[in-house]
Each structure stands twice: as C-alpha cells, then as structure tokens.
Write a protein that holds these residues in place. Structure first.
Motif, PDB file in Angstrom:
ATOM      1  N   ALA A   1       0.692  -1.263  -0.088  1.00  0.00           N
ATOM      2  CA  ALA A   1       0.012  -0.125   0.007  1.00  0.00           C
ATOM      3  C   ALA A   1       0.981   0.788   0.386  1.00  0.00           C
ATOM      4  O   ALA A   1       0.480   2.467   0.110  1.00  0.00           O
ATOM      5  CB  ALA A   1      -0.716   0.007   1.100  1.00  0.00           C
ATOM      6  N   GLN A   2       1.848   1.382   0.479  1.00  0.00           N
ATOM      7  CA  GLN A   2       3.089   2.641   0.708  1.00  0.00           C
ATOM      8  C   GLN A   2       3.005   2.762  -0.982  1.00  0.00           C
ATOM      9  O   GLN A   2       3.444   3.971  -1.201  1.00  0.00           O
ATOM     10  CB  GLN A   2       4.342   2.049   1.509  1.00  0.00           C
TER      11      GLN A   2
ATOM     12  N   ASN B   1      -7.723   2.156  -6.198  1.00  0.00           N
ATOM     13  CA  ASN B   1      -9.056   0.814  -5.827  1.00  0.00           C
ATOM     14  C   ASN B   1      -8.465  -0.001  -4.390  1.00  0.00           C
ATOM     15  O   ASN B   1      -8.193  -0.712  -4.824  1.00  0.00           O
ATOM     16  CB  ASN B   1     -10.187   1.041  -6.771  1.00  0.00           C
ATOM     17  N   ILE B   2      -9.236   0.181  -3.105  1.00  0.00           N
ATOM     18  CA  ILE B   2      -9.268  -1.091  -2.657  1.00  0.00           C
ATOM     19  C   ILE B   2     -10.372  -2.087  -2.293  1.00  0.00           C
ATOM     20  O   ILE B   2     -11.639  -0.988  -2.079  1.00  0.00           O
ATOM     21  CB  ILE B   2      -8.934  -0.163  -1.116  1.00  0.00           C
TER      22      ILE B   2
ATOM     23  N   THR C   1      -2.981  -7.445 -12.821  1.00  0.00           N
ATOM     24  CA  THR C   1      -3.331  -5.628 -12.323  1.00  0.00           C
ATOM     25  C   THR C   1      -3.103  -4.887 -11.045  1.00  0.00           C
ATOM     26  O   THR C   1      -3.952  -4.316 -10.635  1.00  0.00           O
ATOM     27  CB  THR C   1      -4.605  -5.494 -13.298  1.00  0.00           C
ATOM     28  N   GLY C   2      -3.397  -5.791 -10.112  1.00  0.00           N
ATOM     29  CA  GLY C   2      -3.343  -5.406  -8.800  1.00  0.00           C
ATOM     30  C   GLY C   2      -3.070  -6.510  -7.391  1.00  0.00           C
ATOM     31  O   GLY C   2      -2.119  -7.483  -8.064  1.00  0.00           O
ATOM     32  N   VAL C   3      -3.199  -6.632  -6.004  1.00  0.00           N
ATOM     33  CA  VAL C   3      -2.496  -7.501  -5.429  1.00  0.00           C
ATOM     34  C   VAL C   3      -3.664  -7.378  -4.582  1.00  0.00           C
ATOM     35  O   VAL C   3      -4.319  -7.347  -4.078  1.00  0.00           O
ATOM     36  CB  VAL C   3      -1.237  -6.695  -4.718  1.00  0.00           C
TER      37      VAL C   3
ATOM     38  N   ILE D   1      -7.804  -6.560  -1.626  1.00  0.00           N
ATOM     39  CA  ILE D   1      -7.430  -6.312  -3.339  1.00  0.00           C
ATOM     40  C   ILE D   1      -6.852  -4.653  -3.735  1.00  0.00           C
ATOM     41  O   ILE D   1      -7.550  -3.178  -3.184  1.00  0.00           O
ATOM     42  CB  ILE D   1      -8.475  -5.847  -4.576  1.00  0.00           C
ATOM     43  N   LEU D   2      -5.265  -4.383  -3.770  1.00  0.00           N
ATOM     44  CA  LEU D   2      -5.246  -2.948  -4.009  1.00  0.00           C
ATOM     45  C   LEU D   2      -4.872  -3.093  -5.596  1.00  0.00           C
ATOM     46  O   LEU D   2      -4.580  -3.994  -6.664  1.00  0.00           O
ATOM     47  CB  LEU D   2      -4.024  -2.504  -3.516  1.00  0.00           C
TER      48      LEU D   2
END
Length: 836
Positions: free
Chosen positions: A703-704, A718-719, A757-759, A770-771
C-alpha cells in the motif's frame, strides 16, 4: 368424491391454492443406518384445503403431471424449501439436506435448473443441502434428454437420486445408462416376508454398492425390516417406522419426542464415504477402490474385513466380520479387544507396521499391502482409506493368515524354500528376463503391489522413486537393468551379484540394505531371483566402504553458436521481450509468459506497459524506454516493481535499442526478479501461510508504494474488501480441512481474475483485500461481478459439493487521503464483517 370430480377440483383450484399457500411442503425423515441419526429429509407436497382437509398427493400429482402443470408445483416447492432453510438458518435451528422430486415435465415445460439456481442464490442455500430425486419411469423415457439434465445437475454440485427403483421392468438399463449418486429401493414392491424377497433386496444392495451408488430403502414400516436392512449394509432408511411426512414446524418436536439425534453436517461426507464400502462383497476393499475409479473387477476370494478408525493416534475397531475374527484367532489373537491392546503398544512391531501402512495410504496410495510373520504364521495385511474428517480417519482392513490357507500357500511357496528366504531376506521377487516381467513372492518392508504379472522396468522404476535414497538411484538403475542383467550374472562368481543402497523402512526412515540377484534354475528359462536384505545397525560397520561411495560420470557436449542462441532464448529463465517504436510488444519468450502466467503471446502483443497495468508507477520504465528509442541509450539493471500473481515483485530490467538498416526500429530487453525478498514469493514474513497471498504486513508495505505513486503522479487506486458470507457456519458445517481448502481456492481464483493488474492480501479469517490502480471504473465494476461469479461457480472442492458467496465493497484511496485512514478503514471493514 370420485376420481373425475377430484380431477375437476384439482384443475379448477390449483392456481388459487398455489397463490394462497395451501400447497405446503412436508418433510419425511431419513435415517443413517450406521449411526441411527437423522441425516436428511424428503420434501413432499401436501394440499391443505379448507373444506376437503388434507388432500392426498395421489389425488393431485398425477393430474398435474398429465396436464403439464407439475412444474408450477415443483418450482413452488423449491422456493418454499429455500425460504424455510433461510429461516431455520437465521434462527439457529436444525439444518438437514432435503431431497425434492423433479418430474420429466419440469425439464420440458420450464428451465427448472434456472429456478433452482435463482432461489438457492437468493437465499444463499448451499448446493449440498438439496438433492434431486427423479423416478425410474421418468428416466426410462427420453433417455438422452434426461441423461443431459442429470449430467448438468451433477456437474453443478447437486446429488441426483433415483426414486422407486425396482418398480419398472428396465431397472438394470437405468443403472447402466444414468450416472446416479443414490438409489431409493421401495420396500412396498418387495415385502420382506420370504427368503426370496430378502435375497433380492440383498442382491440389489450388493449390486448398487459394487458400482459405487449409495442406497436408501423407503417404505420401511417394521423393526424387522429396519434390522435386516441395517445388517446387509443399506446406507439410509426412510418410512413410517422412522416417521411420517410432517410440516416443518413439527419436525423439531418430533425428533425430541422420539429421541432422534440429527447428523451434524460436518459428518455428512465422512459417513457417505464409509457407506461406499460394500460389506456384502467378498472383496470389499478392492471393490471400494474400483467403485471410486468406476471399475468393476473380480480380484480374489478373501472375505476377511474390518473397519478401523484412527483418531489422534488411537486405533479403534468400528466393525469386523466373522471371517476377520476367525483369521485373528488362527494366529492366537482371541478377540478384537486383544488386538486393540497389541496396537496400543508403541513398541510392538505390528503397531509400527500398521502405522507405516496408514502413513503410506495418507501419502496418496490407494491401498497398502504388507506381509507379516506373526507367531510363526505368514500373514498378509491390507489397508485402504475410506473416509476422513479433520483428524479422524476410517480405513477398511484385511488380516489374512496365509499359513492357514493351503491354496494361497501353494501360490507363495512355488518351488522355493520360502521359510529359509523369510529368515534371510525382507523382500523376494522373481524376474523373467525374456518376458521382462516381475512377480513378488514375499515382502516385509514396504508397500509393493502384489501384481502377479507386472512390467519389470516400470515396477523397478516405481520402487526406486518411492523408496530408494536419491543419491543411490543412478547405481540402483544400473544394477537392476534387465537388458544386461542375465549376461552380468552369467559372468559373475557363483552367478550372484550384490549392491548396497539405502531404502525406506516401515517407519519411513532410510536404512542401508543389500540387494542380491541370483540365477534361478527353472527348466532352462532365464529367470532371476531378486532379494533385499535390510542391514542392521551392528552390521553397518562391516560394510565395504567402496560399496557405499558412488562417482558421477560427466558427459561433454558441443554447441554451435546458432544452437546455443536458440536454446538460450527458449530455455532461459530470464524473461525477454521485444517492442516496436511505439513501445508496444511485438514478441516475448517462454520465460516471460511463464512469469506472468500467460498462455500465449496474444496476451501482450500490441499492448504497452500502461495497457497491461502491471506497474504501480509506470513513469520510470516509460521514460527509460522513450530515451532508448529517441537517443539510442542503453539501460542496465534498472530496479523497479511489477504486479504479478496478486503481489508486488521486485525486478531489474535491462533494455537496448534494436537497429535495422541503421535506424532504431524498436527495443529489446530482459528482466530478472531480484532485490528485497520481502515482497517476493518466498518470504514468509510477508506471506499468508494458507493462501500464499500477502498478509497484513505485506499489504501495508504494498500500500505504501501505491500511496507513493498517488502522491507523486496522481495514480489513484481502488481498495476492494472481500469476505466469504457466513464463513463461520461453513467451518462448523464442513470442518477445518475443507475450510482451509476453500480459502486456498478463493485466493487462487481471485489471483487469476486480477492477473497482473493488482495485489491480493488475506488479512485474517476469510477477509481479503485487493489493491488495484484505477484505470477504468466500468472495468472495475465488471471485475467485482466476475469475481463473485467465479467464486460462486466453484462447484466442488476435493470432490465435495461447495457453494461460496462473497461480499465485496470498494473504496477509492483519494477518498481517504492518507495511509492512516486506509488502515483504519480496513480494520473497520473486517470487524463489521465478523459481526455481521
């Protein structure tokens, strides 16, 4: 009221009765014979009229069938069952699977499957809480049409039961043509008042179990019927002796009045697996395995059988037949209690051997077979697993005293002095050099398939892979090379060869052993006796050192420049790629595709990094590539991050211009995953142990980086907050093991959907986050629905019917402003999900 008047009444009043709720769902209990617990209910229609009272289904079901109206009733019953399940669940009441009858007209007049799915989805009813019954007469008409409907229902996770089996003349054809989970035998067609009737029922149970179909006897009205059916291994029993159909509100009181316990859902599959064992068979363990494979074979004529249950290391016998006890008594064990005492002693060799067998089966072997000398008797022990639930396991086992069986003794003795071999060796095989076949004569150390005619090379290779120490395998294969074995033995002193290598003992530890090959003089045929002798600790001191040391042969190969380059591109684990002047991919190698999980180059060709969305902050790589294309510079080991498999990966990329006719036409590059392993797949500090997704620590670290990209370049993200609906109930109903598998499958499916596309992170329990960088809001909404549908479409996990619903919320980071608010929001969402 005569039949014509009743028919008129039904047709005139059916629709109104349906709307007014006069057609009600009644429940008739079904008992599991093994435990005596209520394990399911059958849902039945009853018409409660103000003037006529309770109308028998025999008066209205046939009319609705003939007039093509039955689908309306069955659709109503489906919805009623789902409503009542939802109400019972919310009130914390008893939950049991319910079977509902489907007519052929249901499939013809409407999309009954759609009705089923819509209602179960609306009320979140798991698929394994509904079983579908079809009558034998229904299956007998429009065979291909009904076959396809049954196939669809079973593929979606529903069990399909055959009702009224035996009432038609084509019963055997029905079993042949349709894949069924359970067959209901109607006792009304077979009154158990004659020996012939009992033999027919016994035959039906035996036949159904043999082909892997569960059994239920309905119409049971007396204790005599109940006892007989239980004795011959009928799985489930239904009838007035257990209970008549009753309204749902009366079920709980009836169970309490009769003293019935209800089967916990967590035990459903466990007991269903046990039920697949055919206690009527002469070879129950083999038939159990074959039924799971869809095979029917005749194997041997040994009848000994017991069922043991292992719970936290303790071994208890749940069932044994007369033959099993006789076999024990023939070696001096007087009772099952005495055997349980022997098996409770950790130092007893038999317990150690049984423990080894159980471990072997748990490692994935279908059945474990060992030989054992017990009080001077040569015995065979067989074990196969039939059921498990949490730490509890059930196994079918045989104990056979071969020394007490003259026919089997002839088979094993052959022309060899077997008693001397027993004392000298732990394993003996006969190898037919000309036919390249191997026969096991005796074994006392590991699980060897007792195939009387096995392929020699395959058998030796299988033994090596399972039991031989890896460092000893090369010389093991050379020693047991069948193509040179006979010639080597002819030249060897005394026609005998020896080898020393390490193999697993009965406790799974590697120990030194000696392998011996000897020529067997049998009518001039090229046969070899192969023996294994386990070397005891004291004898190790006398082993020749040179036999324990093995060298390695190094082979040189030459390469041409062209072959070297082609092999490098094809086989390197370095991801390589080519791009055109617009920074769009024109080619990648296999390592690149494997790294990102793509099936082909079509996933990337014609796209740039921004289109792929796999960089949190694409500016760095974008600027480098523009400089390469404009200025012809090269970049080496530029560090950065990419998104892959639901997490952030650290990479170093090197790129250079691609020239054609002196002009830059594109660029070529390669990358390696390197750097701080805190974000790579292997670091357990940042990984969830169960799903291998990120944990909370990994999520915050990732996230950082998203926040940094937002601050520096205004890339919003987006979260997604995801949790499994009623996961606590799922754990209580299905057990810890299956629940862990659910978390693994959910994480795997989500990773597949978000791709590069995300983690993805699991932050505890059933909570996932998901981020994902905001690229297109409509695409993100579509992603949410795709994830929901993907998880809902999981029909089975480890062959257990599973229905999983997700709650998904989404927020933009720009609405939170800073990382502290992000963390607080995640905690709030998790707590709210746990409470709700």
């Amino acid at each position: 009221m005569n039949s014509e008047d009743m028919r008129t009444f039904v047709l005139d009043n059916f629709d109104d009765a349906l709307k007014q709720g006069k057609l009600k769902l009644y429940y008739q209990p079904i008992i599991r014979a093994l435990t005596g617990e209520i394990c399911a209910m059958e849902g039945l229609a009853r018409w409660q009229d103000d003037e006529l009272g309770l109308i028998s289904p025999a008066n209205f079901i046939p009319v609705l069938e003939e007039e093509g109206l039955i689908y309306k009733l069955d659709s109503h019953l489906i919805r009623q069952m789902c409503i009542e399940y939802d109400k019972a669940y919310k009130n914390g009441e008893i939950l049991l699977p319910v079977s509902l009858n489907f007519s052929r007209k249901d499939f013809e007049m409407t999309d009954i499957f759609k009705v089923l799915e819509e209602n179960t989805k609306e009320f979140k009813v798991p698929r394994d809480m509904i079983n579908i019954e079809i009558t034998e007469s229904t299956a007998g008409r429009s065979k291909e049409f009904i076959q396809n409907k049954i196939k669809r229902l079973r593929s979606e996770g529903y069990e399909v039961w055959m009702d009224d089996f035996g009432s038609e003349y084509s019963s055997l054809n029905v079993l042949k043509d349709f894949d069924l989970d359970l067959v209901k035998i109607d006792m009304r067609f077979l009154e158990l008042n004659t020996v012939k009737a009992k033999q027919i029922v016994r035959f039906m149970i035996d036949m159904l179990k043999t082909i892997g179909v569960k059994t239920l006897a309905e119409g049971v009205e007396t204790k005599e019927q109940y006892d007989f059916l239980r004795e011959i291994g009928c799985d489930k029993i239904q009838g007035f002796y257990i209970g008549k159909p009753m309204p749902g509100v009366d079920v709980k009181d009836y169970f309490h009045l009769r003293g019935f316990k209800c089967e916990e859902h967590i035990n459903l599959k466990y007991y269903d697996d046990i039920a697949r064992l055919n206690i009527l068979s002469q070879t129950p363990a083999h038939d159990f395995i074959n039924a799971k494979k869809g095979k029917v074979e005749a194997t041997d004529n040994i009848e000994s059988l017991a069922i043991i249950e292992v719970d936290d290391g303790a071994i208890a016998f749940k069932y044994y037949n007369k033959k099993y006890l006789e076999e024990l008594q023939s070696v001096g064990i007087s009772s099952i209690d005495e055997l349980e005492g022997i098996l409770s002693n950790d130092n007893n060799l038999l317990r150690k051997k049984i423990k080894f067998m159980l471990n072997t089966v748990e490692e994935g072997n279908e059945e474990c077979v060992v030989d054992h000398i017990f009080r001077d008797n040569f015995c065979i022990i067989r074990i196969c697993k039939i059921a498990e639930e949490n730490k509890r396991r059930s196994y079918a086992t045989k104990f056979i005293n071969v020394s007490n069986n003259k026919d089997m003794l002839r088979l094993y003795n052959r022309s060899i002095d077997i008693s001397a071999i027993y004392n000298a060796f732990s394993n003996v095989d006969i190898i037919d050099i000309e036919k390249k076949r191997i026969k096991n004569i005796y074994t006392n150390i590991q699980n060897i398939e007792r195939n009387d005619d096995a392929d020699c090379s395959k058998d030796i290779l299988l033994f090596m892979n399972k039991h031989v120490y890896p460092m000893d395998r090369e010389q093991f294969l050379d020693f047991y090379d069948v193509s040179t074995m006979y010639e080597r033995l002819i030249k060897a002193p005394n026609n005998k060869l020896e080898i020393f290598y390490r193999t697993k003992d009965i406790e799974g530890e590697y120990k030194w052993c000696k392998g011996v090959l000897m020529l067997a003089s049998t009518n001039n045929k090229k046969r070899v006796i192969s023996c294994i002798h386990i070397i005891e600790r004291n004898d190790l001191l006398n082993m020749p050192l040179e036999k324990m040391l093995h060298g390695l042969e190094i082979k040189n190969e030459t390469f041409t420049d062209a072959n070297l380059w082609q092999n490098f591109i094809s086989n390197t684990d370095i991801g390589m790629f080519w791009k055109d002047k617009d920074r769009r991919f024109v080619g990648v190698n296999r390592a690149f595709l494997d790294y990102y999980g793509f099936k082909s180059q079509d996933n990337v060709i014609g796209k740039n990094d921004e289109d792929m969305g796999w960089h949190i902050d694409p500016e760095k790589f974008k600027n480098d590539e523009e400089d390469i294309l404009k200025q012809g510079i090269q970049t080496h080991s530029v560090t950065g991050t990419c998104l892959n498999n639901g997490s952030i990966r650290n990479i170093k990329a090197s790129k250079m211009p691609y020239y054609k006719d002196g002009k830059i036409e594109g660029l070529i590059g390669y990358f390696l995953e390197v750097g701080d392993r805190a974000k790579s797949l292997g670091d357990q500090d940042y990984r969830d142990d169960i799903t291998i997704a990120l944990n909370m620590k990994g999520l915050l670290d990732s996230a950082q980086q998203f926040v940094d990209s937002y601050i520096m370049h205004h890339y919003d993200f987006n979260i997604f907050y995801i949790d499994i609906v009623d996961f606590r109930h799922f754990i209580n109903s299905n057990g810890h093991k299956l629940s862990i598998r659910v978390l693994e499958e959910v994480a795997l499916k989500i990773k597949e959907k978000i791709g590069t596309t995300g983690v993805l992170a699991r932050i505890g329990g059933d909570h996932f986050v998901i981020l994902k960088t905001v690229v297109n809001e409509e695409e993100d909404k579509k992603l949410i629905e795709e994830i929901r549908e993907e998880i809902y479409n999981i029909r089975r996990i480890d062959n257990v019917p599973s229905t999983i619903y997700l709650n998904i919320d989404v927020d933009k980071f720009s609405n939170m402003k800073n990382l502290d608010n992000f963390i607080v929001n995640i905690i709030r969402k998790s707590v709210r999900a746990d409470e709700g």
